[in-house]
Scaffold this active site. Structure first.
Site, PDB file in Angstrom:
ATOM      1  CG  ASP A 235      -1.780   1.161   1.371  1.00  0.00           C
ATOM      2  OD1 ASP A 235      -2.301   1.610   0.337  1.00  0.00           O
ATOM      3  OD2 ASP A 235      -1.946   1.673   2.497  1.00  0.00           O
ATOM      4  CD  GLU A 352     -12.892  16.501   8.379  1.00  0.00           C
ATOM      5  OE1 GLU A 352     -13.017  16.155   9.558  1.00  0.00           O
ATOM      6  OE2 GLU A 352     -13.832  16.884   7.677  1.00  0.00           O
ATOM      7  NE  ARG A 456      -2.251  11.887   0.612  1.00  0.00           N
ATOM      8  CZ  ARG A 456      -2.650  10.690   0.192  1.00  0.00           C
ATOM      9  NH1 ARG A 456      -3.858  10.553  -0.310  1.00  0.00           N
ATOM     10  NH2 ARG A 456      -1.870   9.649   0.270  1.00  0.00           N
ATOM     11  CG  ASP A 539      -2.666   8.474  -2.992  1.00  0.00           C
ATOM     12  OD1 ASP A 539      -3.704   8.835  -2.408  1.00  0.00           O
ATOM     13  OD2 ASP A 539      -1.572   8.393  -2.437  1.00  0.00           O
ATOM     14  NE  ARG A 647      -8.147   8.513  -8.030  1.00  0.00           N
ATOM     15  CZ  ARG A 647      -8.378   9.383  -7.071  1.00  0.00           C
ATOM     16  NH1 ARG A 647      -8.539   8.965  -5.823  1.00  0.00           N
ATOM     17  NH2 ARG A 647      -8.435  10.675  -7.312  1.00  0.00           N
TER      18      ARG A 647
END
Length: 1009
Positions: A235, A352, A456, A539, A647
């Site tokens: 990953d 966030e 990002r 990603d 993706r």
């Protein structure tokens, strides 16, 4: 709430109408009806409604607490149980863990089958001969084997019933030859693997001090498999990167802000031949000041134009203010205040948290939230005062993978109703109003630049709602939420879509997910070891490619074979065509691109220094994994030095892993840190979970847990290599010593006309694998090292001995067995020849069976233990004690056992004390047999090391000469050992070699000109 150790909290809240139920006495009159969906495995959705005082209120995942979850920031709750036992969502997701066995264990089973077949064959052969000889025992009244008394025998030696006697002999032989089968091998291997796992767990070099997490081998079944890995499927987010987002750049009103330098930018600069410093220029501004401010986690933004309140001097200061207000309001974070009044944030995701921290650092502090309000504290630079602003929280339109955006609707203190939205550029730009696209072109350009830098990005936009419009929307949304039909989610999404239009663009954010420490160096070592590395990530392609360059999976000069369906004709077809036509055209396009890629790569017969990288997106991967395409796709992927699947869904990750494992028949290792990696970890031969920021689901599904990707280097190259070598040599030696012992039993049987009489005392037979030969082999399996840990890292090509399974090949296994047969033959015939016709006792009699058996057994104990001493590469005091102690214990046992009453000691009674110890011939024969038996192996080993050395032999010789630590010697030795087919095309070393070759070619061209 967090589930299963997740670090990112999920917000759960009660319905607003039930907020006043805070005491037990208030539940006395509660009457409510809950209607909800049937039990299912979807953790992130819940459809239901609650009837309360005659009205229906929708229930969503926000009101559902999952089993095994833990409450934070809440003292207690009242609730109703919806599902129990196996109906709960967590139990619905539970699956039986896959049963994994190592390649060596599977091969060991085949060897056992071969030995069992051999045992049956020689038992049958002996029984046939026994039957023939038994039938001929009495001829013309004469007894051939008179000592068996066939004339007075029962059924076992009765010439008249030779066939039945032969059958009973078969049963006797099967029990007698059972020592060919090393039953204790399985017990010894389990003990060794358990101790190996303990050493892995205790390795201080694989301990992560920051998180206080050591490496943990969760199963010991696969230790040796760690030394045989051919392909790593990794990953990206949280595995190669830290999954700790830092706000580093932003674009507001068409102006780029942020002067920080990302690791990807540094890698790109090196790729282009120049160096970037942290004080690079950005937009004509350069910051030469030394920044002494302490680092804030999640915030790495540097730009004097908007920091320290300077944003009020910017031409678009109102948009800058609205931009950071949106960051401070549009989220689901929870603010926590410590004893010193300092605010910290708990967020559902690291990005966030980074946004809220960035807003705070720039003067827009998210201070507090309730179910219906959000309070922020704004710093007004012009007046140098902090003002509290209270926003009424009207609605939260949550983020989902299909929506790719999140919005909140709030009411300002001034009374305006605002829709604040942030999301992916692919969906946000479509929702802009005509008068809201003023800065679209510049923002798109900045987003592309940020993506190229491995960042990002999210687009920020807003709109003002009038009361009527909001009221209509709210009614529509509530109607959708109270629906319990199957299309409830679609109705909610439609309601959100209807309001998230005509937005005004504010700008875009860029956060960096830094590479973990040591990732490029680790990948370089693994690549030098000949291990292929595939990256399976969710990603975007641009981000994945740039991170690939940063960690040296990709390099300049590497030909990129890109398979994608993001092409104009396919996109146009998707807008206008039907699903069947789209699928057919897309599949054909993927097949065509695969064919073109295969033709680009020269055949293996051609020596080429050119390297290739395969990059494929998730949409294309769907078609590439179909049954009639997947073999061609794998063929192309195997020929490439790097493979990056972008993706990718969790299911696609598992399917790719299964494809590589099943078709190549090589050992695969999957490594990941999140719940979306669980399928991949369980599908691979070895699953490695990273105990990072994504919770414990990957760790719980893994075989080995590590804290950082870089620990994979030591786990594989050191512990993997050692465990593979130890287990391989241990198993081969086990078969060798049992074959040696078993063949002497068979030879004596043949010598005694298959009479069924064993050569050894019963206790000798039983204790051979328990006391006299077992401990040295266990010590080898736990402590032996062909080279040190430092040299394992310095010479990564050594790892290929495991990948190619050199130490446990059929040739090596059969060689050990042949050595055992040869040793047994030499021991038997030397002992028989020495004692058969020679006077041994004082009265001139030859040695009896009891003495001969002890002599042979003594020689076997000496030979197999000395063979062990010759096989050990790294002696410890424990190995010395076990090897020589096993031999000494044999003599001690013989002495004690022989002194016991003959009813118990039987044939061993006083054999050593009275017969063997006083006889010089016993000691001379033992010495001669041991030396003569070990000479063939010693000669073979000497010739092999001198003329046909394996790679570890070369390293051992350089170590003996004191040159193993020399980097130049290591480089020369490694380059001579590596074949053209094993040239690695990825990693820092490959990038350095490629640069050197490029300079050499340019120099040659200049000379020619």
């Amino acid at each position: 709430m967090n589930l299963d150790g997740e670090t990112n909290l999920k917000i759960k809240q009660a319905l607003e109408v039930t907020l006043d139920l805070k005491e037990d006495i208030k539940f006395r009159e509660v009457r409510q009806t809950i209607k909800c969906e049937d039990p299912n495995a979807n953790l992130y959705s819940f459809v239901g409604s609650m009837e309360w005082k005659g009205q229906q209120y929708p229930l969503s995942p926000h009101q559902l607490l999952l089993r095994d979850s833990k409450l934070r920031n809440t003292d207690y709750i009242y609730g109703a149980v919806i599902f129990t036992g196996h109906d709960t969502k967590v139990m619905q997701n539970a699956t039986d863990p896959p049963s994994k066995r190592s390649t060596i264990e599977k091969k060991m089973d085949k060897i056992i089958y071969i030995l069992m077949s051999s045992l049956l064959m020689i038992a049958l052969l002996g029984s046939v001969f026994f039957g023939i000889w038994t039938k001929e025992d009495i001829r013309d009244g004469k007894l051939k084997r008179w000592y068996l008394r066939p004339d007075a025998s029962t059924i076992f030696y009765d010439p008249k019933r030779a066939a039945l006697a032969s059958f009973f002999h078969l049963l006797t032989a099967l029990m007698l030859y059972s020592y060919f089968i090393p039953i204790s091998l399985y017990i010894s291997i389990e003990m060794v693997k358990l101790l190996q796992a303990l050493f892995i767990n205790q390795d201080i070099e694989m301990y992560h001090e920051e998180s206080d997490k050591p490496t943990h081998a969760r199963t010991s079944n696969l230790n040796e498999e760690l030394g045989m890995v051919d392909t790593i499927l990794s990953d990206e987010t949280g595995t190669l990167t830290c999954n700790m987002m830092e706000f580093i750049k932003c674009s507001i009103a068409g102006t780029a802000y942020g002067q920080g330098v990302t690791e990807v930018e540094r890698a790109m600069a090196v790729r282009k031949g120049f160096r970037l410093d942290d004080d690079i220029e950005n937009g004509g501004h350069k910051d030469n000041k030394i920044d002494d401010s302490p680092h804030v986690n999640g915030f790495n933004f540097k730009d004097p134009r908007i920091m320290d309140g300077n944003w009020i001097h910017e031409p678009n200061r109102d948009m800058i203010r609205d931009f950071f207000r949106l960051l401070a309001i549009c989220h689901t974070c929870i603010a926590e205040k410590d004893e010193n009044g300092k605010i910290s944030y708990e967020a559902e995701s690291p990005d966030e948290a980074a946004f809220v921290i960035a807003a705070r650092e720039l003067g827009f502090e998210f201070y507090k939230r309730s179910l219906t309000t959000i309070i922020i504290r704004e710093w007004d630079p012009s007046q140098n005062v902090v003002e509290k602003r209270k926003y009424e929280l009207l609605n939260i339109l949550e983020f989902s993978s299909s929506r790719k955006r999140m919005s909140v609707i709030v009411k300002e203190p001034e009374g305006r109703i605002l829709l604040l939205s942030k999301g992916a550029d692919s969906v946000m730009f479509k929702r802009l109003a005509r008068n809201g696209r003023k800065f679209e072109e510049d923002t798109r350009r900045h987003i592309n630049e940020y993506s190229d830098s491995g960042l990002r990005t999210l687009v920020l936009a807003y709109r003002v709602l009038d009361d009527k419009e909001y009221k209509e929307f709210n009614e529509k949304l509530n109607a959708a939420k109270t629906s319990v039909s199957a299309d409830r989610d679609e109705k909610i999404e439609q309601a959100a879509d209807s309001i998230e239009t005509d937005l005004i663009l504010l700008g875009a954010t860029a956060v960096e997910d830094k590479l973990q420490k040591g990732v490029p160096e680790c990948i370089d070592k693994l690549a030098q070891a000949g291990i292929k590395i595939w990256v399976l990530t969710g990603d975007k392609m641009e981000t994945a490619i740039n991170i690939g360059f940063a960690c040296s999976l990709l390099r300049q000069g590497m030909t990129q074979i890109i398979i994608t369906l993001e092409q104009p004709d396919i996109i146009a077809l998707e807008k206008n065509g039907d699903k069947l036509t789209i699928a057919k055209a897309s599949k054909q396009r993927v097949m065509d691109q695969i064919e073109v890629g295969i033709k680009q790569i020269p055949p293996s017969t051609h020596v080429s220094t050119e390297s290739f990288a395969l990059i494929i997106d998730g949409k294309s991967l769907t078609y590439a994994l179909e049954d009639d395409v997947k073999l061609k796709f794998l063929d192309l992927a195997i020929k490439c030095a790097s493979v990056i699947c972008c993706r990718s869904s969790p299911k696609q990750k598992a399917l790719v892993t299964r494809l590589v494992k099943q078709v190549t028949h090589k050992v695969t290792l999957a490594i990941g840190d999140g719940a979306n990696d669980v399928g991949m970890l369980q599908e691979a031969d070895i699953g490695v979970g990273i105990s990072g920021a994504e919770g414990m689901q990957a760790v719980m599904a893994s075989d080995v847990a590590v804290a950082q990707f870089r620990f994979l280097e030591r786990l594989l190259l050191v512990h993997g290599h050692w465990c593979y070598r130890r287990i391989s040599v241990m198993i081969c030696y086990f078969f060798y010593k049992n074959v040696t012992f078993g063949v002497t039993i068979f030879l004596y049987e043949a010598f005694a006309s298959f009479s069924g009489k064993p050569a050894y005392n019963d206790w000798f037979l039983s204790l051979y694998n328990v006391f006299f030969t077992s401990l040295p082999v266990i010590a080898l399996g736990v402590f032996d090292q062909d080279v040190s840990a430092r040299l394992c890292i310095q010479y990564p090509q050594l790892y290929q001995e495991g990948v190619q399974n050199i130490l446990f090949s059929w040739r090596r296994i059969l060689g050990w067995m042949l050595n055992g047969v040869m040793n047994a033959v030499l021991i038997f015939f030397f002992c028989i020849t020495a004692f058969e016709d020679q006077a041994f006792r004082q009265n001139g009699q030859v040695a009896g069976l009891d003495a001969l058996g002890v002599v042979m057994y003594t020689c076997i104990v000496w030979v197999v233990n000395c063979q062990m001493a010759l096989s050990v590469n790294y002696f410890t005091i424990i190995q010395h004690i076990f090897i020589w102690g096993s031999i000494a214990f044999w003599y001690l046992f013989l002495l004690v056992y022989g002194a016991i009453n003959p009813r118990f000691s039987t044939t061993a009674y006083m054999v050593f004390i009275e017969q063997l110890a006083p006889a010089p011939s016993f000691w001379l024969v033992t010495l001669f047999v041991v030396m003569a038996t070990l000479v063939p192996y010693f000669s073979y080993a000497a010739i092999q090391i001198r003329f046909f050395p394996m790679f570890h032999n070369k390293i051992q010789w350089k170590r003996y000469l004191g040159k193993a630590e020399d980097p130049e010697v290591a480089r020369q030795l490694s380059s001579r050992h590596r074949t053209s087919s094993q040239q690695r095309m990825v990693g820092i070393s490959a990038r350095r070699d490629g640069k050197a070759m490029q300079i050499t070619r340019e120099t040659e061209l200049e000379i020619r000109e």
